[in-house]
Design a protein around this motif. Structure first.
Motif, PDB file in Angstrom:
ATOM      1  N   PRO A   1       0.817  -1.225   0.000  1.00 35.56           N
ATOM      2  CA  PRO A   1       0.000   0.000   0.000  1.00 35.56           C
ATOM      3  C   PRO A   1       0.852   1.278   0.000  1.00 35.56           C
ATOM      4  O   PRO A   1       1.846   1.377   0.719  1.00 35.56           O
ATOM      5  N   ASN A   2       0.463   2.222  -0.842  1.00 30.13           N
ATOM      6  CA  ASN A   2       1.135   3.522  -0.980  1.00 30.13           C
ATOM      7  C   ASN A   2       2.561   3.414  -1.532  1.00 30.13           C
ATOM      8  O   ASN A   2       3.368   4.318  -1.352  1.00 30.13           O
ATOM      9  N   LYS A   3       2.839   2.329  -2.188  1.00 30.05           N
ATOM     10  CA  LYS A   3       4.137   2.136  -2.831  1.00 30.05           C
ATOM     11  C   LYS A   3       3.936   1.924  -4.329  1.00 30.05           C
ATOM     12  O   LYS A   3       2.866   1.484  -4.750  1.00 30.05           O
ATOM     13  N   PRO A   4       4.941   2.230  -5.162  1.00 31.69           N
ATOM     14  CA  PRO A   4       6.251   2.781  -4.812  1.00 31.69           C
ATOM     15  C   PRO A   4       6.175   4.297  -4.573  1.00 31.69           C
ATOM     16  O   PRO A   4       5.308   4.967  -5.127  1.00 31.69           O
ATOM     17  N   ASN A   5       7.088   4.798  -3.756  1.00 31.41           N
ATOM     18  CA  ASN A   5       7.102   6.236  -3.486  1.00 31.41           C
ATOM     19  C   ASN A   5       8.498   6.827  -3.526  1.00 31.41           C
ATOM     20  O   ASN A   5       8.711   7.955  -3.089  1.00 31.41           O
ATOM     21  N   GLY A   6       9.461   6.045  -4.053  1.00 30.77           N
ATOM     22  CA  GLY A   6      10.834   6.521  -4.120  1.00 30.77           C
ATOM     23  C   GLY A   6      11.278   6.827  -5.530  1.00 30.77           C
ATOM     24  O   GLY A   6      10.465   6.912  -6.464  1.00 30.77           O
ATOM     25  N   ALA A   7      12.587   6.975  -5.690  1.00 26.72           N
ATOM     26  CA  ALA A   7      13.152   7.288  -7.002  1.00 26.72           C
ATOM     27  C   ALA A   7      13.009   6.105  -7.949  1.00 26.72           C
ATOM     28  O   ALA A   7      12.929   4.948  -7.530  1.00 26.72           O
ATOM     29  N   MET A   8      12.997   6.405  -9.235  1.00 27.79           N
ATOM     30  CA  MET A   8      12.858   5.357 -10.257  1.00 27.79           C
ATOM     31  C   MET A   8      14.054   4.408 -10.258  1.00 27.79           C
ATOM     32  O   MET A   8      13.992   3.327 -10.827  1.00 27.79           O
ATOM     33  N   THR A   9      15.157   4.820  -9.639  1.00 28.21           N
ATOM     34  CA  THR A   9      16.371   3.987  -9.634  1.00 28.21           C
ATOM     35  C   THR A   9      16.435   3.071  -8.417  1.00 28.21           C
ATOM     36  O   THR A   9      17.376   2.292  -8.287  1.00 28.21           O
ATOM     37  N   GLU A  10      15.443   3.142  -7.527  1.00 29.41           N
ATOM     38  CA  GLU A  10      15.503   2.318  -6.322  1.00 29.41           C
ATOM     39  C   GLU A  10      15.273   0.847  -6.644  1.00 29.41           C
ATOM     40  O   GLU A  10      14.658   0.489  -7.652  1.00 29.41           O
TER      41      GLU A  10
END
Length: 243
Positions: free
Chosen positions: A205-214
């Motif tokens: 839930p509420n993911k992904p929320n980081g950089a595209m490179t993670e």
């Protein structure tokens, strides 16, 4: 599968919810070890050309499943609410090979497919067999994503990458048994290692929320359930190798 007279809408909904709930209990309470687990397809049926025989008046969906599991020739079963007997079901069995691609959409019906046996597969030391999916190794050493990938390669394997729909959770039970919380998989950004886009419903839930490179881990959501979460690639987690 056609029936003589469909029951009222409310009855259909009750039967559908009941069959789904009882099917869940089957999967939870039965010994669904490798070799006994069946792939579940909600709202799909076997085409009539593949049905070899049927049984009516079955009181629980569990019984349809157990009958197919106990018969070596049975490859799949469709479970259909019986329109003539309230709370009862009809089991339609197939003896020939069945794949997901052959199933037909049909609301309120459930089809279970028995994975093909792979008794001829022998796994290397440290690896265990998940039937119809291959050999796996759980690396319980915390590593960065890159180091985890290199470790799997050193064992002649690669980080876990699901190769077909529904295979994402094939190892959840095993990871739960060893107490895994997060473990690396072969995915970065929003894509799997083979460049497939990760399905939205597979994310935590509420993911992904980081950089595209993670990089991506499977994160424990509840008992025997893991979903995908994006993490810094330099974080250290367990990993699952597959070959």
């Amino acid at each position: 599968m056609s029936t003589n007279r469909p029951p009222p809408i409310a009855t259909w909904r009750w039967l559908h919810l009941t069959s789904a709930f009882v099917l869940f209990l089957c999967a939870t309470l039965q010994e669904d070890r490798p070799g006994h687990v069946m792939e579940v397809y909600m709202n799909f049926q076997l085409p009539s050309s593949l049905v070899d025989w049927s049984r009516i008046g079955v009181e629980k969906t569990c019984l349809c499943k157990m009958m197919c599991q106990s018969l070596p020739k049975c490859s799949a079963v469709t479970i259909q609410p019986d329109s003539d007997i309230f709370g009862s079901f009809i089991c339609h069995f197939a003896n020939q090979s069945v794949s997901e691609a052959l199933l037909l959409p049909m609301e309120n019906e459930i089809t279970l497919i028995k994975p093909q046996r792979r008794d001829d597969v022998a796994c290397d030391d440290g690896f265990f067999l998940i039937e119809n999916s291959g050999c796996f190794h759980i690396d319980q050493t915390a590593r960065t994503w890159n180091d985890a990938s290199l470790f799997c390669q050193s064992r002649g394997a690669s980080l876990f990458l699901p190769s077909m729909p529904g295979e994402l959770h094939v190892a959840d039970e095993y990871m739960e048994e060893v107490g895994a919380v997060d473990w690396w998989v072969d995915a970065t950004g929003r894509r799997w290692g083979d460049d497939r886009i990760i399905d939205v419903e597979d994310w935590y839930p509420n993911k992904p929320n980081g950089a595209m490179t993670e990089c991506v881990v499977m994160k424990r959501k509840s008992a025997h359930q893991y979903l995908l979460d994006d993490r810094n690639c330099n974080d250290q987690n367990w990993s699952l190798c597959r070959k």
